[in-house]
Design an enzyme around this catalytic site. Structure first.
Site, PDB file in Angstrom:
ATOM      1  N   MET A 170       1.319  -1.022  -0.064  1.00  0.00           N
ATOM      2  CA  MET A 170       0.249   0.155  -0.116  1.00  0.00           C
ATOM      3  C   MET A 170       0.939   0.890  -0.071  1.00  0.00           C
ATOM      4  O   MET A 170       0.390   3.014  -0.177  1.00  0.00           O
ATOM      5  CB  MET A 170      -1.332   0.464   1.231  1.00  0.00           C
ATOM      6  CG  MET A 170      -1.781  -1.399   1.520  1.00  0.00           C
ATOM      7  SD  MET A 170      -2.968  -2.011  -0.257  1.00  0.00           S
ATOM      8  CE  MET A 170      -1.944  -2.912  -0.506  1.00  0.00           C
ATOM      9  N   ASP A 171       1.553   1.362   1.261  1.00  0.00           N
ATOM     10  CA  ASP A 171       2.963   2.563   1.166  1.00  0.00           C
ATOM     11  C   ASP A 171       3.580   2.445  -0.700  1.00  0.00           C
ATOM     12  O   ASP A 171       3.797   3.218  -1.115  1.00  0.00           O
ATOM     13  CB  ASP A 171       4.075   2.176   1.516  1.00  0.00           C
ATOM     14  CG  ASP A 171       3.660   2.352   3.361  1.00  0.00           C
ATOM     15  OD1 ASP A 171       2.418   2.397   3.116  1.00  0.00           O
ATOM     16  OD2 ASP A 171       5.240   2.561   3.669  1.00  0.00           O
TER      17      ASP A 171
END
Length: 376
Positions: A170-171
């Site tokens: 997600m980062d």
């Protein structure tokens, strides 16, 4: 060789962990001067403390930190101190881009929000990462967003629990979204002279990346579920098989021609003519039968030999590699950042420009509190 595309650009990184720093390294690799402004009150980027058991306790550049901090200068400031804030403002006057990862409201408290910095430098482009958007004050953590965005639910074996992915995806997705937004903002500034605010959140980046799994629900009314490495609409695609020598490979057979070639290599051409398996639509409906037929056939081969035959007929297939295996690949070798006396890093820039070679990038910086530097 031409000058780096972002030569003479100054980027201030008011971000920590992975998403924001990945964007900072991206610009550093393309020639920008990137100053990583670290929090002097807490000892800098928290990932300086995230160490493997095999790493020295006193290192301030552990492997995790090195994943996203090549090519930068470190400058430690306590923005709650008036003198330090003034030093940051002096840098802002010269900056092209600020990358920030404060939760909503915190940048305003520290007086480093977009409106404040824009009053100092009207041409500034400010990229702000949050967990859930500017209207939600929660801090964003990759593992939590993996769960909330459906990725964790979809990842894992059908009869197993939801499983977090082994990287902070997600980062990384958010970093790519921010890179794209900043590049668009740079283009706009080139045309209009105006700076801008670019906002991106972990959750929205994750939702965007649901891609076909999201539209399986939105368009087809099919709620996706855990399938291991199988694909919901292609068979065999993502399927993992074991070979005679105990090794594993994956197939990614995307169309019927490739399936016929696979069957030819395995010596079962009639299997591809069977009405139950001759089209992808039917193979999806008979998924288990296809796998039951293929497993014993593939088990008769050594992996490298089978892969050579499949590649010769352009059947998509590959070895299931360990991470050490990966870094033996020539493509992986070209992705390494290397400096004498320093362990290698990994490039953020994976594309190649025909008119520009990779520039040399400095290794991840040690933590430098400016006050300690002055005393030294």
């Amino acid at each position: 060789m031409q000058d780096p595309i972002f030569k003479n650009m100054l980027v201030l990184e008011l971000a920590s962990v992975l998403a924001g720093p990945s964007v900072g390294q991206f610009f550093a690799e393309l020639g920008a001067q990137v100053i990583k402004v670290e929090n002097a009150a807490t000892g800098g980027d928290v990932t300086r403390t995230w160490k493997l058991p095999t790493e020295p306790a006193d290192t301030d550049t552990p492997a995790y930190f090195c994943a996203a901090n090549w090519g930068k200068e470190s400058f430690a400031l306590d923005l709650l101190q008036e003198e330090d804030l003034a030093e940051l403002y002096a840098l802002v006057k010269l900056a092209d881009i600020v990358i920030a990862s404060y939760k909503p409201g915190d940048a305003e408290k520290l007086q480093v929000d977009y409106d404040t910095l824009k009053s100092i430098n009207p041409h500034l482009i400010y990229g702000h990462i949050t967990g859930y958007g500017p209207g939600d004050a929660r801090a964003g953590y990759d593992a939590v967003v993996q769960a909330e965005s459906g990725f964790m639910y979809l990842n894992g074996e059908p009869d197993g629990p939801p499983t977090k992915m082994p990287v902070a995806l997600m980062d990384l997705l958010t970093a790519h979204q921010l890179k794209e937004g900043l590049l668009v903002a740079l283009l706009q500034r080139e045309r209009t002279g105006q700076g801008s605010l670019v906002q991106v959140s972990l959750l929205e980046s994750a939702i965007s990346a649901l891609a076909n799994q999201g539209t399986n629900y939105l368009v087809a009314g099919y709620p996706p579920k855990r399938m291991g490495s199988e694909h919901p609409t292609i068979v065999p695609y993502g399927s993992v098989y074991t070979t005679q020598d105990g090794k594993q490979l994956v197939l990614a057979v995307g169309d019927d021609r490739q399936f016929r070639r696979l069957c030819r290599v395995l010596g079962v051409e009639d299997f591809a003519l069977d009405e139950r398996y001759s089209t992808n639509y039917n193979r999806v409906r008979h998924r288990e039968e296809v796998n039951e037929q293929l497993r014993p056939l593939i088990l008769q081969w050594e992996r490298n030999t089978l892969l050579q035959h499949l590649h010769a007929l352009h059947v998509p297939a590959g070895a299931v590699n360990t991470v050490p295996d990966v870094f033996q690949l020539p493509q992986a070798q070209s992705m390494l950042l290397q400096r004498e006396g320093v362990k290698p890093g990994i490039r953020q820039v994976a594309f190649k420009l025909a008119w520009q070679e990779h520039t040399e990038v400095s290794p991840p910086p040690s933590y430098k509190d400016k006050r300690n530097s002055e005393q030294g």
